[in-house]
Design a protein around this motif. Structure first.
Motif, mmCIF file in Angstrom:
data_model
loop_
_atom_site.group_PDB
_atom_site.id
_atom_site.type_symbol
_atom_site.label_atom_id
_atom_site.label_comp_id
_atom_site.label_asym_id
_atom_site.label_seq_id
_atom_site.Cartn_x
_atom_site.Cartn_y
_atom_site.Cartn_z
ATOM 1 N N ASP A 52 53.485 -16.244 -9.191
ATOM 2 C CA ASP A 52 52.988 -17.328 -10.048
ATOM 3 C C ASP A 52 51.727 -17.968 -9.487
ATOM 4 O O ASP A 52 50.894 -18.472 -10.247
ATOM 5 C CB ASP A 52 54.052 -18.420 -10.202
ATOM 6 N N TYR A 53 51.611 -17.971 -8.154
ATOM 7 C CA TYR A 53 50.501 -18.669 -7.495
ATOM 8 C C TYR A 53 49.802 -17.695 -6.538
ATOM 9 O O TYR A 53 50.189 -17.574 -5.373
ATOM 10 C CB TYR A 53 51.009 -19.893 -6.742
ATOM 11 N N THR A 54 48.786 -17.025 -7.019
ATOM 12 C CA THR A 54 48.064 -16.038 -6.212
ATOM 13 C C THR A 54 47.489 -16.699 -4.964
ATOM 14 O O THR A 54 46.864 -17.755 -5.042
ATOM 15 C CB THR A 54 46.925 -15.412 -7.025
ATOM 16 N N GLY A 55 47.721 -16.055 -3.817
ATOM 17 C CA GLY A 55 47.162 -16.563 -2.568
ATOM 18 C C GLY A 55 47.926 -17.720 -1.960
ATOM 19 O O GLY A 55 47.459 -18.323 -0.980
ATOM 20 N N LEU A 56 49.089 -18.046 -2.490
ATOM 21 C CA LEU A 56 49.886 -19.135 -1.933
ATOM 22 C C LEU A 56 50.203 -18.834 -0.470
ATOM 23 O O LEU A 56 50.662 -17.746 -0.136
ATOM 24 C CB LEU A 56 51.179 -19.300 -2.726
#
Length: 267
Positions: A52-56
């Motif tokens: 859901d959150y690229t690069g988290l």
């Protein structure tokens, strides 16, 4: 310990953990307490939410809890990490490196069409997790290089599930397009003839089979004799991908291309 392995100890899949976190985003304390209870560190939480959150990152996760009045740093565990050290191609199949490419096909072999077909059977989140960057070596810096993935001739690219999906599907299509009927018949005859030795994991026999398979994929179709029609290729890729995503979703596998190879050759 990897995120997948840690969750598997408790009989939990990545998708189940993801659904729990999403359902409790309004109650950070609940997520925090459950994470502490089950040894889920900040990097693992980042992995779980990465679709859901690229690069988290782990730092961002820790800061989130810190801002909620919770000891975010207590979730940090520098010793566990999450890399699985998987490369796109296992060492014994690096001979297929020349086939690795992004999927440029349109229509029913496009990423979007294949994703819709497979996700309809597996669920979209399970599908995304099959291509999640944390499955692969070299994801920590947010970029994949050819060296990271164990291949040659591939330019570096951003580590996202969408890009890994495209590389996996493009590579699989290149493999399928290279098979002709004679080659597949020879491979299947070898498997049938040497079944006892293959069942015993005889090294010499496995090496012979691997050589035949690599040669089959690396040589173009001859005499206008492809093994698959276009429609059959779509069906074969959809079926093999569905099996791969299902196994990965059950924590039984994490190697998409490896499962695909087994499905194609064993079909």
């Amino acid at each position: 310990m990897t995120t997948r392995a840690n969750l598997a100890k408790y009989g939990v899949t990545l998708t189940q953990a993801h659904d729990f976190i999403k359902a409790n985003l309004g109650s950070p304390a609940t997520i925090y307490q459950v994470a502490k209870q089950y040894g889920v560190d900040s990097q693992m939480l980042a992995d779980i939410m990465s679709i859901d959150y690229t690069g988290l990152s782990a730092d961002t996760v820790e800061a989130f809890f810190q801002n909620q009045g919770l000891a975010g740093a207590a979730l940090h565990n520098a010793n566990t990490g999450t890399p699985t050290n998987l490369q796109l191609l296992k060492d014994k199949f690096t001979g297929l490196s020349g086939l690795v490419s992004f999927n440029q096909h349109t229509g029913d072999l496009s990423n979007e069409a294949l994703r819709a077909n497979v996700a309809a059977k597996t669920g979209l989140d399970n599908y995304k997790f099959a291509f999640a960057p944390f499955n692969y070596q070299g994801n920590a810096d947010g970029t994949f290089s050819a060296t990271d993935l164990g291949v040659t001739g591939l330019s570096s690219f951003k580590a996202t599930w969408e890009n890994m999906e495209s590389v996996c599907m493009g590579t699989a299509i290149s493999m399928l397009e290279a098979i002709d009927q004679t080659e597949m018949a020879n491979v299947k005859t070898f498997i049938a003839t040497h079944k006892d030795l293959l069942d015993k994991d005889d090294d010499a026999t496995l090496t012979q089979l691997r050589t035949k398979v690599i040669d089959m994929f690396n040589t173009p179709v001859t005499n206008n004799n492809p093994y698959y029609t276009h429609a059959e290729m779509v069906d074969a890729l959809t079926s093999a991908s569905t099996q791969a995503v299902t196994l990965i979703g059950q924590n039984a596998e994490s190697d998409f291309i490896g499962v695909l190879l087994g499905q194609i050759v064993g079909a």
